[in-house]
Scaffold this motif. Sequence first.
Motif, PDB file in Angstrom:
ATOM      1  N   CYS A 185      -1.933 -55.319   6.247  1.00 21.57           N
ATOM      2  CA  CYS A 185      -3.010 -54.710   7.019  1.00 21.57           C
ATOM      3  C   CYS A 185      -4.069 -54.169   6.076  1.00 21.57           C
ATOM      4  N   PHE A 186      -5.327 -54.370   6.457  1.00 19.73           N
ATOM      5  CA  PHE A 186      -6.475 -54.013   5.628  1.00 19.73           C
ATOM      6  C   PHE A 186      -7.378 -53.092   6.436  1.00 19.73           C
ATOM      7  N   VAL A 187      -7.759 -51.952   5.828  1.00 20.21           N
ATOM      8  CA  VAL A 187      -8.654 -51.017   6.497  1.00 20.21           C
ATOM      9  C   VAL A 187     -10.060 -51.242   5.960  1.00 20.21           C
ATOM     10  N   THR A 188     -10.993 -51.567   6.844  1.00 19.31           N
ATOM     11  CA  THR A 188     -12.313 -51.978   6.389  1.00 19.31           C
ATOM     12  C   THR A 188     -13.129 -50.834   5.800  1.00 19.31           C
ATOM     13  N   SER A 189     -12.915 -49.615   6.280  1.00 20.90           N
ATOM     14  CA  SER A 189     -13.773 -48.506   5.858  1.00 20.90           C
ATOM     15  C   SER A 189     -13.549 -48.124   4.402  1.00 20.90           C
ATOM     16  N   THR A 227      -1.198 -60.913  -0.961  1.00 20.87           N
ATOM     17  CA  THR A 227      -2.303 -60.088  -1.435  1.00 20.87           C
ATOM     18  C   THR A 227      -3.470 -60.205  -0.466  1.00 20.87           C
ATOM     19  N   LEU A 228      -4.025 -59.077  -0.100  1.00 24.10           N
ATOM     20  CA  LEU A 228      -5.192 -59.040   0.777  1.00 24.10           C
ATOM     21  C   LEU A 228      -6.470 -58.951  -0.038  1.00 24.10           C
ATOM     22  N   SER A 229      -7.519 -59.558   0.495  1.00 18.61           N
ATOM     23  CA  SER A 229      -8.853 -59.379  -0.069  1.00 18.61           C
ATOM     24  C   SER A 229      -9.853 -59.608   1.056  1.00 18.61           C
ATOM     25  N   SER A 230     -11.104 -59.290   0.769  1.00 14.32           N
ATOM     26  CA  SER A 230     -12.121 -59.458   1.809  1.00 14.32           C
ATOM     27  C   SER A 230     -13.446 -59.847   1.194  1.00 14.32           C
ATOM     28  N   ASP A 231     -14.279 -60.438   2.024  1.00 12.67           N
ATOM     29  CA  ASP A 231     -15.646 -60.780   1.643  1.00 12.67           C
ATOM     30  C   ASP A 231     -16.532 -60.329   2.792  1.00 12.67           C
ATOM     31  N   ASN A 232     -17.188 -59.186   2.598  1.00 13.05           N
ATOM     32  CA  ASN A 232     -17.994 -58.635   3.696  1.00 13.05           C
ATOM     33  C   ASN A 232     -19.143 -59.564   4.076  1.00 13.05           C
ATOM     34  N   LYS A 283     -19.144 -62.661   4.233  1.00  9.72           N
ATOM     35  CA  LYS A 283     -18.628 -63.739   5.072  1.00  9.72           C
ATOM     36  C   LYS A 283     -17.833 -63.202   6.254  1.00  9.72           C
ATOM     37  N   ASN A 284     -17.759 -61.891   6.381  1.00 11.89           N
ATOM     38  CA  ASN A 284     -16.992 -61.278   7.468  1.00 11.89           C
ATOM     39  C   ASN A 284     -15.571 -61.837   7.529  1.00 11.89           C
ATOM     40  N   THR A 285     -14.969 -61.942   6.372  1.00 12.92           N
ATOM     41  CA  THR A 285     -13.678 -62.615   6.275  1.00 12.92           C
ATOM     42  C   THR A 285     -12.675 -61.767   5.511  1.00 12.92           C
ATOM     43  N   VAL A 286     -11.456 -61.760   6.017  1.00 11.98           N
ATOM     44  CA  VAL A 286     -10.321 -61.152   5.325  1.00 11.98           C
ATOM     45  C   VAL A 286      -9.371 -62.282   4.942  1.00 11.98           C
ATOM     46  N   TYR A 287      -8.911 -62.252   3.707  1.00 13.40           N
ATOM     47  CA  TYR A 287      -8.031 -63.301   3.193  1.00 13.40           C
ATOM     48  C   TYR A 287      -6.614 -62.766   2.977  1.00 13.40           C
ATOM     49  N   LEU A 288      -5.668 -63.659   3.169  1.00  9.13           N
ATOM     50  CA  LEU A 288      -4.279 -63.358   2.848  1.00  9.13           C
ATOM     51  C   LEU A 288      -3.786 -64.441   1.900  1.00  9.13           C
ATOM     52  N   ASP A 289      -3.570 -64.068   0.656  1.00 11.14           N
ATOM     53  CA  ASP A 289      -3.010 -64.996  -0.324  1.00 11.14           C
ATOM     54  C   ASP A 289      -1.496 -64.843  -0.339  1.00 11.14           C
ATOM     55  N   MET A 290      -0.804 -65.955  -0.180  1.00 10.19           N
ATOM     56  CA  MET A 290       0.655 -65.944  -0.164  1.00 10.19           C
ATOM     57  C   MET A 290       1.164 -66.829  -1.288  1.00 10.19           C
TER      58      MET A 290
END
Length: 124
Positions: free
Chosen positions: A51-55, A70-75, A77-84
């Motif tokens: 789970c990722f908190v945007t704020s 591992t979580l990451s995001s690209d604001n 692109k409005n995208t949240v990534y999940l690397d497994m």
Amino acid sequence: VQLVESGGGWVQTGGSLRLSCVTSGFRLGNWSLSISWWRQVPGQKREAVSCFVTSDEEKNYARSMNGRVTLSSDNAKNTVYLDMERLTPWDTAVYYCAARRGRCTWWDDEYDYWGKGTQVTVSA
């Protein structure tokens, strides 16, 4: 609010995948939302993955994932990534992203918005 997952597919044991959750209806950087990842095998309960908190970009991981995600995001692109990584057949499931206002929770019924899921299949 809409969520669209992608990036699933077939991978061999030990392989890696990157899942994407593209969000629309809000800007990731402007709202305090929790974007979470879940997975579900037919006939079983939905299981929390992360789970990722945007704020504040707080990242939370389910202990069951043993540090393999591992979580990451690209604001932009409005995208949240999940690397497994180090995937095993036990990771085979449909993976969903979900969103709710406020902080992360591991209760799936507290999420208001869900994508349709992306299938991940890990072969032995």
